[in-house]
Design a protein around this motif. Structure first.
Motif, PDB file in Angstrom:
ATOM      1  N   LYS A 141       0.829  -1.211   0.000  1.00  0.00           N
ATOM      2  CA  LYS A 141       0.000   0.000   0.000  1.00  0.00           C
ATOM      3  C   LYS A 141       0.867   1.267   0.000  1.00  0.00           C
ATOM      4  O   LYS A 141       0.633   2.219   0.750  1.00  0.00           O
ATOM      5  CB  LYS A 141      -0.965   0.012   1.189  1.00  0.00           C
ATOM      6  CG  LYS A 141      -1.986  -1.123   1.158  1.00  0.00           C
ATOM      7  CD  LYS A 141      -2.932  -1.076   2.346  1.00  0.00           C
ATOM      8  CE  LYS A 141      -4.061  -2.105   2.224  1.00  0.00           C
ATOM      9  NZ  LYS A 141      -3.593  -3.489   2.105  1.00  0.00           N
ATOM     10  N   LEU A 142       1.874   1.258  -0.857  1.00  0.00           N
ATOM     11  CA  LEU A 142       2.740   2.411  -1.042  1.00  0.00           C
ATOM     12  C   LEU A 142       2.338   3.145  -2.316  1.00  0.00           C
ATOM     13  O   LEU A 142       1.831   2.531  -3.262  1.00  0.00           O
ATOM     14  CB  LEU A 142       4.209   1.970  -1.121  1.00  0.00           C
ATOM     15  CG  LEU A 142       4.754   1.292   0.145  1.00  0.00           C
ATOM     16  CD1 LEU A 142       6.157   0.751  -0.097  1.00  0.00           C
ATOM     17  CD2 LEU A 142       4.753   2.242   1.329  1.00  0.00           C
ATOM     18  N   ASN A 143       2.586   4.444  -2.355  1.00  0.00           N
ATOM     19  CA  ASN A 143       2.044   5.260  -3.447  1.00  0.00           C
ATOM     20  C   ASN A 143       3.101   5.999  -4.260  1.00  0.00           C
ATOM     21  O   ASN A 143       2.802   7.032  -4.868  1.00  0.00           O
ATOM     22  CB  ASN A 143       1.045   6.283  -2.874  1.00  0.00           C
ATOM     23  CG  ASN A 143      -0.135   5.625  -2.197  1.00  0.00           C
ATOM     24  OD1 ASN A 143      -0.786   4.755  -2.785  1.00  0.00           O
ATOM     25  ND2 ASN A 143      -0.421   6.028  -0.955  1.00  0.00           N
ATOM     26  N   ASN A 144       4.328   5.470  -4.288  1.00  0.00           N
ATOM     27  CA  ASN A 144       5.375   6.146  -5.052  1.00  0.00           C
ATOM     28  C   ASN A 144       4.978   6.277  -6.522  1.00  0.00           C
ATOM     29  O   ASN A 144       4.445   5.337  -7.123  1.00  0.00           O
ATOM     30  CB  ASN A 144       6.679   5.357  -4.991  1.00  0.00           C
ATOM     31  CG  ASN A 144       7.131   5.078  -3.582  1.00  0.00           C
ATOM     32  OD1 ASN A 144       6.510   4.289  -2.889  1.00  0.00           O
ATOM     33  ND2 ASN A 144       8.235   5.694  -3.165  1.00  0.00           N
ATOM     34  N   SER A 145       5.273   7.439  -7.087  1.00  0.00           N
ATOM     35  CA  SER A 145       5.082   7.638  -8.518  1.00  0.00           C
ATOM     36  C   SER A 145       6.353   7.199  -9.237  1.00  0.00           C
ATOM     37  O   SER A 145       7.442   7.706  -8.957  1.00  0.00           O
ATOM     38  CB  SER A 145       4.783   9.112  -8.809  1.00  0.00           C
ATOM     39  OG  SER A 145       4.654   9.322 -10.205  1.00  0.00           O
ATOM     40  N   ILE A 146       6.220   6.243 -10.157  1.00  0.00           N
ATOM     41  CA  ILE A 146       7.377   5.652 -10.830  1.00  0.00           C
ATOM     42  C   ILE A 146       7.400   6.070 -12.296  1.00  0.00           C
ATOM     43  O   ILE A 146       6.387   5.985 -13.000  1.00  0.00           O
ATOM     44  CB  ILE A 146       7.340   4.115 -10.732  1.00  0.00           C
ATOM     45  CG1 ILE A 146       7.265   3.654  -9.280  1.00  0.00           C
ATOM     46  CG2 ILE A 146       8.553   3.510 -11.432  1.00  0.00           C
ATOM     47  CD1 ILE A 146       8.484   3.978  -8.445  1.00  0.00           C
ATOM     48  N   HIS A 147       8.563   6.512 -12.763  1.00  0.00           N
ATOM     49  CA  HIS A 147       8.754   6.878 -14.165  1.00  0.00           C
ATOM     50  C   HIS A 147       9.390   5.696 -14.885  1.00  0.00           C
ATOM     51  O   HIS A 147      10.575   5.404 -14.710  1.00  0.00           O
ATOM     52  CB  HIS A 147       9.649   8.111 -14.263  1.00  0.00           C
ATOM     53  CG  HIS A 147       9.984   8.530 -15.660  1.00  0.00           C
ATOM     54  ND1 HIS A 147       9.034   8.834 -16.607  1.00  0.00           N
ATOM     55  CD2 HIS A 147      11.194   8.690 -16.277  1.00  0.00           C
ATOM     56  CE1 HIS A 147       9.624   9.170 -17.742  1.00  0.00           C
ATOM     57  NE2 HIS A 147      10.939   9.083 -17.569  1.00  0.00           N
ATOM     58  N   SER A 148       8.600   4.990 -15.686  1.00  0.00           N
ATOM     59  CA  SER A 148       9.058   3.775 -16.351  1.00  0.00           C
ATOM     60  C   SER A 148       9.755   4.110 -17.667  1.00  0.00           C
ATOM     61  O   SER A 148       9.223   4.858 -18.492  1.00  0.00           O
ATOM     62  CB  SER A 148       7.862   2.853 -16.615  1.00  0.00           C
ATOM     63  OG  SER A 148       8.281   1.673 -17.257  1.00  0.00           O
ATOM     64  N   ILE A 149      10.963   3.542 -17.839  1.00  0.00           N
ATOM     65  CA  ILE A 149      11.730   3.758 -19.060  1.00  0.00           C
ATOM     66  C   ILE A 149      12.306   2.423 -19.533  1.00  0.00           C
ATOM     67  O   ILE A 149      12.307   1.442 -18.808  1.00  0.00           O
ATOM     68  CB  ILE A 149      12.868   4.779 -18.842  1.00  0.00           C
ATOM     69  CG1 ILE A 149      13.796   4.326 -17.697  1.00  0.00           C
ATOM     70  CG2 ILE A 149      12.309   6.159 -18.573  1.00  0.00           C
ATOM     71  CD1 ILE A 149      14.961   5.265 -17.420  1.00  0.00           C
ATOM     72  N   HIS A 150      12.782   2.391 -20.780  1.00  0.00           N
ATOM     73  CA  HIS A 150      13.332   1.154 -21.341  1.00  0.00           C
ATOM     74  C   HIS A 150      14.841   1.208 -21.530  1.00  0.00           C
ATOM     75  O   HIS A 150      15.459   0.194 -21.854  1.00  0.00           O
ATOM     76  CB  HIS A 150      12.636   0.833 -22.666  1.00  0.00           C
ATOM     77  CG  HIS A 150      11.181   0.495 -22.504  1.00  0.00           C
ATOM     78  ND1 HIS A 150      10.752  -0.699 -21.970  1.00  0.00           N
ATOM     79  CD2 HIS A 150      10.069   1.225 -22.771  1.00  0.00           C
ATOM     80  CE1 HIS A 150       9.428  -0.715 -21.929  1.00  0.00           C
ATOM     81  NE2 HIS A 150       8.988   0.436 -22.409  1.00  0.00           N
ATOM     82  N   SER A 151      15.440   2.374 -21.325  1.00  0.00           N
ATOM     83  CA  SER A 151      16.895   2.479 -21.423  1.00  0.00           C
ATOM     84  C   SER A 151      17.364   3.677 -20.603  1.00  0.00           C
ATOM     85  O   SER A 151      16.585   4.603 -20.323  1.00  0.00           O
ATOM     86  CB  SER A 151      17.348   2.641 -22.879  1.00  0.00           C
ATOM     87  OG  SER A 151      16.875   3.870 -23.417  1.00  0.00           O
ATOM     88  N   THR A 152      18.629   3.666 -20.227  1.00  0.00           N
ATOM     89  CA  THR A 152      19.147   4.706 -19.349  1.00  0.00           C
ATOM     90  C   THR A 152      19.288   6.061 -20.035  1.00  0.00           C
ATOM     91  O   THR A 152      19.459   7.075 -19.347  1.00  0.00           O
ATOM     92  CB  THR A 152      20.515   4.288 -18.781  1.00  0.00           C
ATOM     93  OG1 THR A 152      21.369   3.870 -19.858  1.00  0.00           O
ATOM     94  CG2 THR A 152      20.357   3.151 -17.785  1.00  0.00           C
ATOM     95  N   ASP A 153      19.186   6.116 -21.350  1.00  0.00           N
ATOM     96  CA  ASP A 153      19.253   7.427 -22.000  1.00  0.00           C
ATOM     97  C   ASP A 153      17.940   8.198 -21.877  1.00  0.00           C
ATOM     98  O   ASP A 153      17.841   9.340 -22.324  1.00  0.00           O
ATOM     99  CB  ASP A 153      19.672   7.311 -23.471  1.00  0.00           C
ATOM    100  CG  ASP A 153      18.719   6.471 -24.308  1.00  0.00           C
ATOM    101  OD1 ASP A 153      17.730   5.952 -23.757  1.00  0.00           O
ATOM    102  OD2 ASP A 153      18.984   6.330 -25.509  1.00  0.00           O
ATOM    103  N   LYS A 154      16.936   7.570 -21.255  1.00  0.00           N
ATOM    104  CA  LYS A 154      15.643   8.226 -21.026  1.00  0.00           C
ATOM    105  C   LYS A 154      15.466   8.651 -19.566  1.00  0.00           C
ATOM    106  O   LYS A 154      14.364   9.024 -19.149  1.00  0.00           O
ATOM    107  CB  LYS A 154      14.503   7.282 -21.421  1.00  0.00           C
ATOM    108  CG  LYS A 154      14.542   6.800 -22.863  1.00  0.00           C
ATOM    109  CD  LYS A 154      14.390   7.942 -23.842  1.00  0.00           C
ATOM    110  CE  LYS A 154      14.356   7.425 -25.284  1.00  0.00           C
ATOM    111  NZ  LYS A 154      14.280   8.548 -26.270  1.00  0.00           N
ATOM    112  N   ILE A 155      16.533   8.588 -18.778  1.00  0.00           N
ATOM    113  CA  ILE A 155      16.445   8.969 -17.369  1.00  0.00           C
ATOM    114  C   ILE A 155      15.974  10.414 -17.235  1.00  0.00           C
ATOM    115  O   ILE A 155      16.442  11.308 -17.941  1.00  0.00           O
ATOM    116  CB  ILE A 155      17.824   8.812 -16.682  1.00  0.00           C
ATOM    117  CG1 ILE A 155      18.214   7.329 -16.590  1.00  0.00           C
ATOM    118  CG2 ILE A 155      17.812   9.438 -15.280  1.00  0.00           C
ATOM    119  CD1 ILE A 155      19.645   7.102 -16.145  1.00  0.00           C
TER     120      ILE A 155
END
Length: 344
Positions: free
Chosen positions: A56-70
């Motif tokens: 029951k945690l609510n962290n907002s996660i930014h999903s990416i497919h490669s590290t150049d999209k950090i």
């Protein structure tokens, strides 16, 4: 990736059935943590979503497919596998180890390629992670094999740093492994780390004896008289402030460790049992001696409390702040000494 001077922290999730993901998410619940660094987790959307929902945690996660999209200012998640994975919270399973290694492997690769600046590792199960690709006693040995330099495991708090002359080896092998060359090597690594990573210009290092009471003049073993003491004498000739050997029980019991910047123990439990008795839950495991910075919390996978929302993230937070501090110190030292005049 946008340009910034913010430090990028690569994070491996550890055993997927343990408390690793819980302490990672709890560490970054406070959005102010993103002012200090940019976290990049190496795992999968499904895995993180499972643990978020379960806890029951609510962290907002930014999903990416490669590290150049950090993206800075967000918790980044690099999806390194897409398949459905069976998660058995609190259990030691083959999947737990398999995907712990996938996360570690990807995070280490990103570190080697300078896509992340430092590595922060959540706890693994040293049994289930074993495979054709991982035949190491732990993180320290794996990273030494994949990065440049020779490693020294240091468990540390603000007032105590304990390094190990021998690491993850059986007690029966300790005595035959201790040599003058090994002691000198580990002293050199610790001294260099204290100077460059902790900004201590003239560090004082204590070395513990191998035998009870440092052998009592050969009554309880000859190694301290024949190997340890002569080696310390030789090291002192180089100008390093190295002292000992000290009997471990009295050394910790009398708080003599407070007089030193670093302590070298002869074997794992000699150094880490008193360390964890004094500091468990607030300590940090730092791999000194390598060309990259890596830290981890001072505890294990916590299978007994996994999934119950009981895991304390304090040690993981300390590991994070320690890695940032070391990274900055190391860069500052390199900047100050890069044009150093040669000694004539």
């Amino acid at each position: 990736m946008e340009k910034t001077d913010k430090i990028i922290v690569g994070i491996s999730v550890g055993d997927i059935n343990g408390i690793g993901i819980e302490i990672i998410l709890k560490t970054f619940e406070d959005k102010r943590m993103l002012d200090f660094c940019t976290p990049v987790i190496f795992a999968s959307n499904r895995l993180i979503s499972f643990h978020k929902k379960n806890l029951k945690l609510n962290n907002s996660i930014h999903s990416i497919h490669s590290t150049d999209k950090i993206t800075h200012g967000k918790i980044n998640l690099v999806n390194i596998w897409k398949e459905e994975v069976k998660i058995e919270v609190g259990k030691s399973t083959g999947n737990g180890g398999k995907y712990a290694f996938k996360s570690l492997e990807a995070a280490t690769k990103a570190l080697k390629n300078n896509h992340v600046d430092i590595l922060l590792t959540a706890p693994i199960n040293k049994d289930t992670i074993q495979s054709e690709d991982f035949k190491f006693p732990g993180h320290t040995e794996y990273l030494q094999d994949n990065l440049d330099g020779k490693s020294l495991m240091i468990l540390m708090t603000d007032e105590l740093r304990v390094g190990l002359i021998t690491g993850h080896i059986p007690v029966s092998k300790v005595s035959e492994t201790i040599t003058p060359e090994l002691i000198q090597e580990k002293v050199e690594i610790m001294h260099k780390s204290l100077v460059e990573d902790f900004a201590i210009s003239k560090p004082k290092i204590a070395i513990l004896g191998l035998n009870p009471h440092c052998g009592d003049n050969g009554i309880i073993g000859s190694e301290d008289n024949e190997i340890v003491r002569p080696t310390i004498t030789e090291i002192k000739k180089t100008g390093k402030m190295v002292f000992g050997p000290y009997a471990a029980d009295g050394f910790f019991g009398s708080k003599t460790y407070k007089q030193f910047d670093g302590v070298l123990a002869m074997y794992h439990d000699q150094g880490l049992a008193p360390f964890k008795a004094l500091s468990f839950g607030n300590g940090v495991n730092y791999t000194a001696g390598l060309n990259k910075v890596r830290t981890s919390p001072d505890h294990g996978t916590g299978f007994d409390i996994a999934g119950k929302n009981k895991a304390n993230p304090d040690s993981f937070k300390e590991a994070l702040f320690t890695s940032l501090h070391i990274y900055k110190n190391r860069n500052e030292y390199q900047e100050l000494t890069k044009n150093k005049l040669p000694v004539k």
